[in-house]
Motif scaffolding. Structure first.
Motif, PDB file in Angstrom:
ATOM      1  N   ARG A 145       0.814  -1.219   0.000  1.00  0.00           N
ATOM      2  CA  ARG A 145       0.000   0.000   0.000  1.00  0.00           C
ATOM      3  C   ARG A 145       0.845   1.265   0.000  1.00  0.00           C
ATOM      4  N   VAL A 146       1.943   1.279   0.755  1.00  0.00           N
ATOM      5  CA  VAL A 146       2.708   2.513   0.951  1.00  0.00           C
ATOM      6  C   VAL A 146       4.195   2.365   0.605  1.00  0.00           C
ATOM      7  N   GLY A 147       4.788   1.232   0.974  1.00  0.00           N
ATOM      8  CA  GLY A 147       6.239   1.074   0.879  1.00  0.00           C
ATOM      9  C   GLY A 147       6.817   1.273  -0.509  1.00  0.00           C
ATOM     10  N   ALA A 148       6.201   0.653  -1.514  1.00  0.00           N
ATOM     11  CA  ALA A 148       6.731   0.747  -2.877  1.00  0.00           C
ATOM     12  C   ALA A 148       6.708   2.184  -3.389  1.00  0.00           C
ATOM     13  N   VAL A 149       5.626   2.905  -3.100  1.00  0.00           N
ATOM     14  CA  VAL A 149       5.528   4.303  -3.535  1.00  0.00           C
ATOM     15  C   VAL A 149       6.539   5.165  -2.780  1.00  0.00           C
ATOM     16  N   TYR A 150       6.702   4.894  -1.500  1.00  0.00           N
ATOM     17  CA  TYR A 150       7.684   5.635  -0.700  1.00  0.00           C
ATOM     18  C   TYR A 150       9.078   5.501  -1.315  1.00  0.00           C
ATOM     19  N   ARG A 151       9.465   4.291  -1.669  1.00  0.00           N
ATOM     20  CA  ARG A 151      10.797   4.078  -2.255  1.00  0.00           C
ATOM     21  C   ARG A 151      10.925   4.777  -3.596  1.00  0.00           C
ATOM     22  N   GLN A 152       9.847   4.776  -4.374  1.00  0.00           N
ATOM     23  CA  GLN A 152       9.865   5.462  -5.667  1.00  0.00           C
ATOM     24  C   GLN A 152      10.031   6.973  -5.486  1.00  0.00           C
TER      25      GLN A 152
END
Length: 213
Positions: A145-152
């Motif tokens: 939900r959040v982690g992948a977008v945060y890293r991007q």
């Protein structure tokens, strides 16, 4: 929902075993989407799948935790493949802003095209602390939900593609905005999902853009 039997076969199962596992996973997803996590019992899954006994579920998954892990893995695979297919050839790997837009638009489109999967993700998130469930469900769901977008966002800032903002706050804001569309779509199935996706992508494109020089 049709579950990919090829993925099940990768576990070293026979064709028959892979088909049975896929049948049970599909029935679990459909049941949870209809009645919720708490009411998704082996008895209900047996009835939905047309099985002769709940022992067939225990044979393939041993426990509720094993079944929930397989269900979550299947839903994540479905969403990942959907996003990949919708964004293939659309933007380059280095186009951070383009990839963020694609993520938002396709995540919103997923709400319409796979409503059962969306409901399952919502139900599993709300019940991530279930003692009988899969203990890793909470961290996996949070990363999805959040982690992948945060890293991007973090990587894009390092490359100068994004402006100055708190990436954790921005990632959560994007996730909550998509959740908001999900709630609105549930209340009004005639909602123009594509328009909402574009508008949200436009909004966060402006919010994450680097400052004009």
């Amino acid at each position: 929902m049709q579950v990919n039997t090829d993925t099940q076969a990768e576990l070293g199962l026979s064709v028959t075993e892979a088909a049975r596992r896929a049948q049970i996973i599909g029935a679990t997803i459909a049941t949870m989407a209809q009645v919720g996590y708490r009411k998704t019992t082996f008895a209900r899954i047996k009835e939905r799948a047309g099985l002769s006994s709940t022992r067939l579920i225990s044979y393939h998954f041993t426990s509720k935790a094993g079944l929930m892990q397989a269900v979550l893995s299947t839903v994540i695979e479905t969403k990942t493949n959907f996003l990949a297919e919708r964004t293939e050839g659309r933007v380059g790997a280095a186009d951070r802003a383009g990839n963020l837009r694609a993520h938002i638009e396709t995540s919103v489109a997923f709400l319409r095209d796979y409503p059962d999967c969306v409901r399952v993700l919502t139900e599993m998130t709300a019940n991530a602390e279930d003692e009988d469930g899969w203990t890793m469900a909470g961290p996996v769901l949070n990363d999805l939900r959040v982690g992948a977008v945060y890293r991007q966002l973090k990587q894009g800032q390092a490359e100068g593609a994004f402006g100055d903002f708190a990436p954790d706050v921005m990632a959560m804001s994007i996730a909550q905005a998509i959740d908001g569309v999900a709630a609105q779509f549930k209340a009004d199935p005639t909602l123009d999902i594509d328009r909402y996706g574009r508008e949200l992508a436009d909004l966060f494109e402006r919010a994450t853009a680097p400052a004009a020089k």
